[in-house]
Write a protein that holds these residues in place. Structure first.
Motif, PDB file in Angstrom:
ATOM      1  N   ARG A  33      15.676  17.219 -21.706  1.00 23.50           N
ATOM      2  CA  ARG A  33      16.262  16.613 -22.923  1.00 23.50           C
ATOM      3  C   ARG A  33      15.717  17.311 -24.174  1.00 23.50           C
ATOM      4  O   ARG A  33      16.450  17.551 -25.122  1.00 23.50           O
ATOM      5  CB  ARG A  33      15.967  15.105 -22.974  1.00 23.50           C
TER       6      ARG A  33
ATOM      7  N   ASN B 196      30.604  15.561 -27.017  1.00 27.01           N
ATOM      8  CA  ASN B 196      30.193  15.737 -25.622  1.00 27.01           C
ATOM      9  C   ASN B 196      31.293  15.301 -24.665  1.00 27.01           C
ATOM     10  O   ASN B 196      31.538  14.109 -24.480  1.00 27.01           O
ATOM     11  CB  ASN B 196      28.907  14.955 -25.345  1.00 27.01           C
TER      12      ASN B 196
ATOM     13  N   PHE C 128      19.283  15.801 -17.018  1.00 22.24           N
ATOM     14  CA  PHE C 128      18.894  15.085 -18.247  1.00 22.24           C
ATOM     15  C   PHE C 128      17.914  13.943 -18.007  1.00 22.24           C
ATOM     16  O   PHE C 128      17.452  13.320 -18.954  1.00 22.24           O
ATOM     17  CB  PHE C 128      20.142  14.549 -18.960  1.00 22.24           C
TER      18      PHE C 128
ATOM     19  N   PRO D 174      28.570  19.726 -20.283  1.00 19.16           N
ATOM     20  CA  PRO D 174      27.212  19.879 -19.732  1.00 19.16           C
ATOM     21  C   PRO D 174      27.049  21.071 -18.778  1.00 19.16           C
ATOM     22  O   PRO D 174      25.945  21.604 -18.648  1.00 19.16           O
ATOM     23  CB  PRO D 174      26.971  18.558 -18.997  1.00 19.16           C
TER      24      PRO D 174
ATOM     25  N   TRP E  38      17.466  20.558 -24.532  1.00 21.32           N
ATOM     26  CA  TRP E  38      18.842  20.300 -24.994  1.00 21.32           C
ATOM     27  C   TRP E  38      18.840  19.951 -26.496  1.00 21.32           C
ATOM     28  O   TRP E  38      19.680  20.439 -27.251  1.00 21.32           O
ATOM     29  CB  TRP E  38      19.440  19.159 -24.173  1.00 21.32           C
TER      30      TRP E  38
ATOM     31  N   GLU F 193      22.446  12.686 -21.851  1.00 26.20           N
ATOM     32  CA  GLU F 193      22.852  13.885 -22.587  1.00 26.20           C
ATOM     33  C   GLU F 193      23.055  13.542 -24.070  1.00 26.20           C
ATOM     34  O   GLU F 193      22.613  14.265 -24.964  1.00 26.20           O
ATOM     35  CB  GLU F 193      24.157  14.450 -22.012  1.00 26.20           C
TER      36      GLU F 193
ATOM     37  N   ASN G 234      31.110  14.728 -19.453  1.00 31.35           N
ATOM     38  CA  ASN G 234      29.742  14.350 -19.118  1.00 31.35           C
ATOM     39  C   ASN G 234      29.633  13.155 -18.174  1.00 31.35           C
ATOM     40  O   ASN G 234      28.621  12.471 -18.158  1.00 31.35           O
ATOM     41  CB  ASN G 234      28.910  14.142 -20.393  1.00 31.35           C
TER      42      ASN G 234
END
Ligand code: MIG
Length: 803
Positions: free
Chosen positions: A387, A407, A381, A338, A390, A447, A410
């Protein structure tokens, strides 16, 4: 004096329960449709009914803001129930639904839940029920006799979680994961109290740092609390374990049907580069015919660890590389962290700064701290606009051919004292802002939600794959989970089983460990044993650390390679069955990998059985998790069990010792079941599977069994328009015949199977003749109590006359 107070006065006690202000003295209450609202002198509380056996309790003192807001874990379930009856006498309030009776003793708000038969299922601790201490909120509950605790997500230790204190705080835990390491990366505040007669579940919907103390100091109560927010928990009645889990899934959702390839074998390391190395790896897998469906690209593919970039020296043409891999059936999964490098010339940093996407302090200063790229800013987020941004970032990678996003980091992990963001950092949360203390545990979930949505939008009618390290309750809706940085030592192989089983019982069906171990160097024997377990873990990926020696299947020589290959192949032979289990989990929340107690709730031996598990309801896996072992003790519940390898039959309700040389991981099949097996594949979709083997494990005469198989194209969303098949197979075994039926329940999908190969095991009577629908079958094999023949998939009924 009761022993809690003796203990609490003891010097070593950390339990500060006595210091809490306890809820007591109802002033008034009001029934409002599906809920009852109670006012106390300095607190308010609501009991809200979702169904006749799911209710929610929300409590806040007058300094905390009472509200009904759920965390992101809870889905829009629309569940509401108002058909309860309410009675009051001078001591008690009594609420009756069709399934439960709830009694509340007015003075201390002492709550008891009874089932319809009048049996006590659950009760508060007799001295205190609910309370607060400054911002902390807490509930105390009574233990039951013969109670076991499961759930709590990704935790170390045994299957039964009793007797320990657990913290819910997403954390990058790089130190070795041993049996009391806590917390790890995920926070799933869902607890199951198991009891043979009546199990129940409690989901504590609070994203602050929370704790569950299941008697770590010998207290006569168990307790859970949070460092902020309001006290908001759900009670789910079972009575069975499976029902508790499916009811929890009604609130937090189930995992969507995964793309079938993601159930295959994944190969990873930190990190594969350059491009030529990847090509070499593809070739090696295919030359050696070791099945594989995905390669994971770890942080070295990026340019200076800037996410959504490629290092051009190492990867001059990622699109070409991915397309070439794709031709061999290997999909690319790329890691994303992130943290966004603070670099005024980096597009994502510019976009984030210009649009106010990053987490910042109240005074407006953006929070900057170190991760792999050096100084980084962190997307907030909690904001829809962030979001969406992203989600949009997925497009470019999808266009390159990337099929999955991994991911990492995070929690979020930050290289500082706190191991995460400064707790004073703010999250905007679209108008309902709060500090990182409130949103920390939700960071990864949000995320993953954005990643999943973005991939789905960018892919063309294909299901996305997301893998995450951090998460919160409900994470199953967006992502698979791996258990982070384990170690290449035997202890972690043992720990993997109860950890994954409890994750499954906490809603996370799609989970797995780094096969071979992440830190430290693996070895041939360990990798063999770990691959055996991995082949039956819902998520199956071999991964290791940057400094670790190679641990691809061939790394330790031919002897080990052969065994490792055999188990990766076995994974693919079970893929039709596994996909079916994934389908069931997506419908009901009942996990793919299950503890035995879920299938044999009456059997006390299974209650804390941490080193065997069920793969669905009929296949038992008993991995070897110690070095230099060629035997394994296995507990078999009641009934007959078949050795999958030798077809030898064992009688259950006892322990057995079974041969388990390195090439053999014991697999036992419950008699009476039907197990589909398909031919070996090098990757999902390599070719049409023409023939599906249906292995029928006959128990004894006067027995029957069935299996329902779901099937679709494994990749698209067409199934949502009814393009799938459900076929039901069942058999009846009587004195002089076996009748086997094939019933198509749904058949909109043009299936790949052309015929079924039926294999009846343990058929002690000779077949005289076999009728397939209306004609006689002339070709069949009967040998060693096993009968084999093929029939076209269009057949409905097979009658086998026995001597
Ligand atoms: O600080 O990306 O758990 O799987 O290989 C380490 C490098 C960062 C941690 C992950 C691990 C991954 C590694 N990452």
């Amino acid at each position: 004096m009761d022993n809690s107070e003796t203990l609490l006065q003891g010097k070593s006690s950390r339990d500060d329960s006595i210091d809490y202000h306890k809820l007591s003295g109802i002033l008034n209450y009001k029934i409002e449709d599906n809920q009852i609202r109670f006012n106390f002198k300095n607190a308010s509380l609501v009991i809200r009914f979702l169904t006749a056996d799911i209710f929610r309790i929300i409590m806040a003192n007058s300094k905390q803001q009472f509200n009904y807001k759920s965390t992101e874990a809870v889905i829009d379930h629309n569940l509401s129930y108002n058909d309860f009856k309410f009675e009051e006498n001078n001591k008690e309030l009594i609420i009756k639904t069709e399934k439960l009776v709830i009694k509340i003793e007015k003075e201390k708000f002492f709550l008891q839940v009874f089932n319809k038969e009048g049996k006590l299922i659950h009760q508060d601790y007799s001295k205190y029920s609910l309370g607060w201490k400054k911002k902390k909120l807490r509930a105390w509950k009574s233990f039951k006799n013969n109670e076991r605790f499961y759930g709590l997500g990704e935790k170390t230790g045994w299957l039964d979680k009793k007797g320990r204190l657990y913290e819910m705080w997403n954390h990058d835990t790089f130190v070795p994961h041993v049996s009391d390491t806590d917390p790890l990366y995920q926070s799933i505040p869902f607890l199951i109290s198991f009891n043979q007669n009546n199990s129940y579940g409690i989901y504590f919907d609070n994203s602050y740092r929370t704790y569950f103390d299941l008697g770590s100091e010998g207290q006569p109560y168990y307790s859970f609390w949070a460092e902020g927010g309001v006290l908001d928990y759900y009670f789910f009645n079972g009575p069975s374990l499976k029902e508790v889990i499916s009811k929890y899934s009604k609130i937090t959702g189930t995992m969507p049907l995964a793309p079938k390839w993601s159930l295959g074998y994944h190969q990873s390391r930190y990190s594969y580069y350059p491009q030529a190395k990847v090509a070499e790896l593809v070739k090696k897998f295919r030359d050696k015919e070791i099945p594989c469906d995905a390669f994971h690209f770890d942080i070295h593919y990026m340019d200076q660890y800037k996410i959504y970039t490629w290092n051009e020296d190492r990867f001059p043409d990622p699109a070409a590389m991915i397309s070439k891999m794709g031709k061999e059936g290997i999909k690319a999964v790329t890691i994303i962290d992130p943290g966004i490098k603070k670099d005024p010339e980096y597009k994502l940093y510019q976009e984030g700064m210009e649009n106010d996407y990053f987490c910042k302090y109240l005074d407006g200063k953006v929070f900057i701290d170190k991760v792999w790229p050096g100084n980084c800013a962190f997307p907030d987020f909690t904001q829809a606009k962030v979001r969406n941004w992203w989600s949009g970032l997925q497009q470019d990678f999808v266009e390159l051919g990337v099929k999955g996003i991994w991911n990492d980091m995070n929690e979020p992990a930050v290289f500082n004292e706190e191991d995460t963001m400064d707790l004073a950092v703010m999250h905007q949360n679209d108008g309902d802002s709060g500090t990182h203390r409130r949103f920390h545990n939700l960071y990864g979930l949000l995320e993953d939600q954005a990643t999943y949505k973005g991939l789905k939008e960018s892919l063309d009618n294909e299901r996305p794959f997301v893998l995450t390290r951090a998460g919160f309750a409900g994470i199953q809706r967006y992502s698979a989970v791996w258990t982070g940085d384990n170690r290449s030592f035997w202890d972690n192989l043992k720990l993997a089983m109860p950890m994954l089983m409890n994750m499954g019982m906490s809603g996370i069906s799609f989970c797995g460990t780094d096969v071979g171990g992440f830190t430290g160097n693996s070895n041939g024997e360990l990798l063999c044993r770990w691959t055996q377990l991995g082949a039956f873990s819902p998520f199956f990926r071999n991964h290791c650390e940057v400094r670790a020696i190679s641990q691809e299947p061939w790394s330790f020589g031919k002897k080990y390679e052969k065994i490792i290959k055999k188990y990766i192949e076995l994974r693919y032979k079970f893929i039709t069955h596994l996909y079916n289990l994934f389908y069931q989990a997506s419908k009901t929340g009942i996990p793919v990998m299950r503890p035995l107690i879920m299938e044999f709730p009456e059997d006390e031996e299974c209650q804390n059985l941490s080193d065997q598990f069920m793969f669905g309801d009929s296949i038992m896996i008993a991995p070897v998790y110690q070095p230099d072992k060629d035997k394994r003790m296995i507990y078999l519940p009641e009934g007959k069990w078949f050795d999958f390898w030798t077809k030898e039959i064992y009688h259950g309700k006892k322990h057995i010792i079974i041969d388990a040389p390195l090439a053999t991981m014991p697999i036992l099949i419950k008699a009476g079941s039907i197990v589909p097996l398909n031919e070996k594949l090098n990757y999902i979709g390599e070719k049409e599977i023409e023939s599906l083997e249906l292995n029928i494990f006959l128990s004894e005469v006067n027995n029957s069994g069935s299996y329902e198989l779901y099937d679709d194209d494994g990749i698209s969303y067409d199934y949502q328009n009814g393009i799938y098949n459900i076929t039901k197979f069942d058999y009846k075994y009587t004195d002089n015949q076996i009748i086997f039926k094939i019933n198509s329940i749904q058949d909109n999908y043009q299936q790949e199977f052309k015929d079924y190969k039926l294999i009846f095991n343990n058929l002690t009577k000779e077949p005289l003749n076999i009728d397939v629908d209306n004609s006689k079958l002339t070709k069949f094999n009967y040998f060693n109590n096993s009968l084999e023949f093929k029939v076209p998939v269009t057949v409905n009924k097979i009658t086998i006359k026995l001597s």
